[in-house]
Design an enzyme around this catalytic site. Structure first.
Site, PDB file in Angstrom:
ATOM      1  N   ASN A   1       0.718  -1.335  -0.140  1.00  0.00           N
ATOM      2  CA  ASN A   1      -0.185   0.166  -0.045  1.00  0.00           C
ATOM      3  C   ASN A   1       0.720   1.271   0.036  1.00  0.00           C
ATOM      4  OD1 ASN A   1      -2.059   1.932  -0.015  1.00  0.00           O
ATOM      5  ND2 ASN A   1      -2.970   0.841   1.910  1.00  0.00           N
TER       6      ASN A   1
ATOM      7  N   HIS B   1     -14.437  -4.437  11.086  1.00  0.00           N
ATOM      8  CA  HIS B   1     -14.051  -3.385  11.320  1.00  0.00           C
ATOM      9  C   HIS B   1     -15.291  -2.572  11.685  1.00  0.00           C
ATOM     10  CE1 HIS B   1      -9.691  -3.519   9.702  1.00  0.00           C
ATOM     11  NE2 HIS B   1     -10.195  -4.738  10.314  1.00  0.00           N
TER      12      HIS B   1
ATOM     13  N   ARG C   1     -13.598  -5.255  15.769  1.00  0.00           N
ATOM     14  CA  ARG C   1     -12.790  -4.336  16.013  1.00  0.00           C
ATOM     15  C   ARG C   1     -13.255  -2.903  16.155  1.00  0.00           C
ATOM     16  NH1 ARG C   1      -7.733  -2.097  12.134  1.00  0.00           N
ATOM     17  NH2 ARG C   1      -9.759  -0.233  11.704  1.00  0.00           N
TER      18      ARG C   1
ATOM     19  N   TYR D   1      -7.436   7.216  13.421  1.00  0.00           N
ATOM     20  CA  TYR D   1      -6.862   5.849  12.528  1.00  0.00           C
ATOM     21  C   TYR D   1      -8.340   5.193  12.604  1.00  0.00           C
ATOM     22  CZ  TYR D   1      -5.919   1.388  11.072  1.00  0.00           C
ATOM     23  OH  TYR D   1      -5.744   0.319  10.679  1.00  0.00           O
TER      24      TYR D   1
ATOM     25  N   ASP E   1      -7.140  -1.276  17.656  1.00  0.00           N
ATOM     26  CA  ASP E   1      -6.053  -1.084  17.137  1.00  0.00           C
ATOM     27  C   ASP E   1      -5.531   0.303  17.476  1.00  0.00           C
ATOM     28  OD1 ASP E   1      -3.778  -0.874  15.549  1.00  0.00           O
ATOM     29  OD2 ASP E   1      -4.814  -0.968  13.677  1.00  0.00           O
TER      30      ASP E   1
ATOM     31  N   HIS F   1      -2.470   1.419  16.823  1.00  0.00           N
ATOM     32  CA  HIS F   1      -1.648   1.807  15.342  1.00  0.00           C
ATOM     33  C   HIS F   1      -0.515   2.355  15.835  1.00  0.00           C
ATOM     34  CE1 HIS F   1      -1.547   2.747  11.006  1.00  0.00           C
ATOM     35  NE2 HIS F   1      -2.505   1.438  10.971  1.00  0.00           N
TER      36      HIS F   1
ATOM     37  N   GLU G   1      -3.707  -3.960  19.345  1.00  0.00           N
ATOM     38  CA  GLU G   1      -2.881  -4.420  18.329  1.00  0.00           C
ATOM     39  C   GLU G   1      -1.784  -3.063  18.223  1.00  0.00           C
ATOM     40  OE1 GLU G   1      -3.409  -4.153  13.452  1.00  0.00           O
ATOM     41  OE2 GLU G   1      -5.096  -4.668  14.886  1.00  0.00           O
TER      42      GLU G   1
ATOM     43  N   GLU H   1       2.143  -6.624  11.507  1.00  0.00           N
ATOM     44  CA  GLU H   1       1.585  -6.599  10.236  1.00  0.00           C
ATOM     45  C   GLU H   1       2.670  -5.700   9.274  1.00  0.00           C
ATOM     46  OE1 GLU H   1      -1.312  -2.767   9.301  1.00  0.00           O
ATOM     47  OE2 GLU H   1      -2.159  -4.175  10.975  1.00  0.00           O
TER      48      GLU H   1
ATOM     49  N   ARG I   1       1.134 -10.932  13.514  1.00  0.00           N
ATOM     50  CA  ARG I   1       0.209 -10.321  12.515  1.00  0.00           C
ATOM     51  C   ARG I   1       0.841 -10.353  10.972  1.00  0.00           C
ATOM     52  NH1 ARG I   1      -4.309  -8.358  12.297  1.00  0.00           N
ATOM     53  NH2 ARG I   1      -3.513  -6.508  11.612  1.00  0.00           N
TER      54      ARG I   1
ATOM     55  N   HIS J   1      -2.947  -9.886   9.401  1.00  0.00           N
ATOM     56  CA  HIS J   1      -3.329  -8.603   8.673  1.00  0.00           C
ATOM     57  C   HIS J   1      -4.072  -9.058   7.578  1.00  0.00           C
ATOM     58  CE1 HIS J   1      -3.478  -4.527   7.145  1.00  0.00           C
ATOM     59  NE2 HIS J   1      -2.996  -4.973   5.949  1.00  0.00           N
TER      60      HIS J   1
ATOM     61  N   ASP K   1      -6.495  -3.753   1.480  1.00  0.00           N
ATOM     62  CA  ASP K   1      -5.104  -3.476   0.864  1.00  0.00           C
ATOM     63  C   ASP K   1      -4.340  -4.555   0.484  1.00  0.00           C
ATOM     64  OD1 ASP K   1      -4.226  -3.932   3.353  1.00  0.00           O
ATOM     65  OD2 ASP K   1      -2.710  -1.968   3.475  1.00  0.00           O
TER      66      ASP K   1
ATOM     67  N   GLU L   1      -7.985 -11.085  10.252  1.00  0.00           N
ATOM     68  CA  GLU L   1      -8.580  -9.912   9.722  1.00  0.00           C
ATOM     69  C   GLU L   1      -9.363 -10.061   8.472  1.00  0.00           C
ATOM     70  OE1 GLU L   1      -7.542  -5.248   9.683  1.00  0.00           O
ATOM     71  OE2 GLU L   1      -5.850  -6.381   9.445  1.00  0.00           O
TER      72      GLU L   1
ATOM     73  N   TRP M   1       2.332   7.103  12.102  1.00  0.00           N
ATOM     74  CA  TRP M   1       1.044   6.838  11.786  1.00  0.00           C
ATOM     75  C   TRP M   1       0.576   5.327  12.054  1.00  0.00           C
ATOM     76  CZ3 TRP M   1      -1.662   3.982   7.976  1.00  0.00           C
ATOM     77  CH2 TRP M   1      -3.170   4.434   7.855  1.00  0.00           C
TER      78      TRP M   1
END
Length: 403
Positions: free
Chosen positions: A38, A123, A148, A160, A211, A213, A237, A263, A284, A313, A317, A340, A403
């Protein structure tokens, strides 16, 4: 003896950008591999076209392990997401071919079933707590056994994991990075309250995930994990960036909330300490970014020795090729945890036709030989590549944040 006759790299954007490798043997058997990274799709496409495809022609497609070692060790410059994603595509395509030649679905080549189906999580998200709760209810009514939960932090944009509108969540949405604000203190004060609200409304009859993130320092992650212990999360996560794996020891000292990481990692060496020192509960790493089925199986086997379970993961994407490969591997390994799952856009399904089925909160692999996925190159040509970039987070003082 069958040989690799042709290897084609397709870059298309049916709903989002995907890079797909199709290998064809001299016997006319084809295999598919996903090479999507991605925000860096063209780098992998170039690596495949310019460096790996010339090495594949006239080689024996049955020698999957030898091919993996050849592409990995033979490059000298090892690891990294671009290299490992390209190797993953080749490896996955060769497993697809081997299954078709054998007349068996890939999970049978990996040892057969360890379970009837693969439990997945959805999600749920919302611009505020009421809309998040409505979204959780929607997924529970669809039969999901795990959800999630993410909600937008009030007065802080760019949180996020929150969808824009009713569509599929896709963070890579602009040709240049969307620079989003972030406030850790506001998140730490707010996120536990909406996780508690989910449990208060819906109870404990399903798995609840969250998550972080990579947004917290180790001690902040420890504080968060301790605060939400009453929510009995299935996992938190990526609580902190995992390059410093020793940091997870500090989190472990302060909370029993399970941890999932991996991930963004691409090899067994990236997660070795996390697994062998039992600093995480779920690994993950995924088929497309961790060297394909061959290398991901090694990671999962190492994890099994230390009672670490899998949690690959599986956002959109990753193409349906990766999802199918993941479900085959998840079906076979003894230490599966959860998968996921985000359903792909209708445009994606015009290009990729997959036999993976969702039922009763689980995914079931196709019984067709190989991975059970077909790629329509003519349909893909209707969806040209579109430059897209993942966002960048900035603290309120303007400095760049993870991020």
């Amino acid at each position: 003896m069958s040989r690799i006759e042709r290897a084609e790299v397709f870059v298309a954007s049916p709903g989002r950008n995907f890079v797909t490798l199709r290998i064809t043997t001299s016997d006319g058997v084809t295999g598919l591999g996903d090479a999507t990274l991605n925000g860096r799709e063209l780098a992998v496409a170039s690596y495949l076209r310019d460096h790996l495809v010339p090495l594949l022609i006239d080689r024996d497609p049955a020698r999957i392990e030898d091919m993996w070692q050849f592409l990995y060790k033979g490059a000298y410059w090892r690891r990294g997401p671009v290299t490992m994603t390209a190797i993953s595509a080749v490896d996955t395509a060769l497993w697809d071919i081997k299954g078709k030649v054998a007349g068996l679905p890939v999970y049978q080549l990996l040892g057969g079933r360890s379970r009837h189906g693969v439990t997945v999580y959805a999600h749920a998200s919302g611009a505020d707590v009421p809309s998040l709760l409505d979204d959780v209810e929607r997924f529970l009514e669809l039969g999901y056994r795990a959800v999630r939960a993410q909600a937008a932090v009030p007065e802080v944009g760019g949180t996020y994991g929150v969808r824009k509108g009713a569509g599929i969540y896709e963070p890579a949405s602009t040709a240049l990075p969307d620079e989003q604000p972030w406030d850790t203190d506001a998140y730490l004060g707010f996120a536990p309250t909406y996780l508690e609200a989910v449990r208060e409304r819906f109870g404990f009859g399903f798995h609840l995930l969250h998550d972080v993130h990579h947004r917290l320092t180790p001690i902040e992650a420890a504080q968060f994990g301790k605060r939400v212990e009453g929510c009995r999360l299935f996992w938190m996560e990526d609580p902190t960036p995992a390059e410093n794996q020793e940091a997870f020891r500090l989190i472990r000292r302060h909370t029993t909330t399970p941890i999932a990481v991996g991930e963004v990692f691409s090899s067994i060496w990236d997660v070795q300490q996390l697994i062998t020192e039992q600093l995480i509960d779920y690994v993950r790493t995924t088929v497309v970014h961790a060297g394909g089925i061959t290398h991901l199986r090694r990671i999962f086997d190492l994890a099994a020795l230390y009672q670490v379970r899998t949690g690959s993961h599986g956002a959109t994407d990753l193409s349906p090729v990766t999802l199918a490969a993941a479900v085959h591997l998840d079906t076979a390994v003894p230490n599966f945890g959860i998968q996921e799952y985000m359903p792909h856009a209708p445009e994606t399904l015009e290009v990729f036709r997959s036999g993976v089925r969702f039922a009763d909160g689980m995914l079931v692999p196709s019984e067709e030989p190989g991975l059970g996925v077909e790629y329509d190159a003519e349909a893909a040509a209707r969806f040209p590549y579109q430059p897209r970039y993942l966002p960048v987070a900035r603290r309120l003082d303007g400095s760049v944040h993870d991020w």
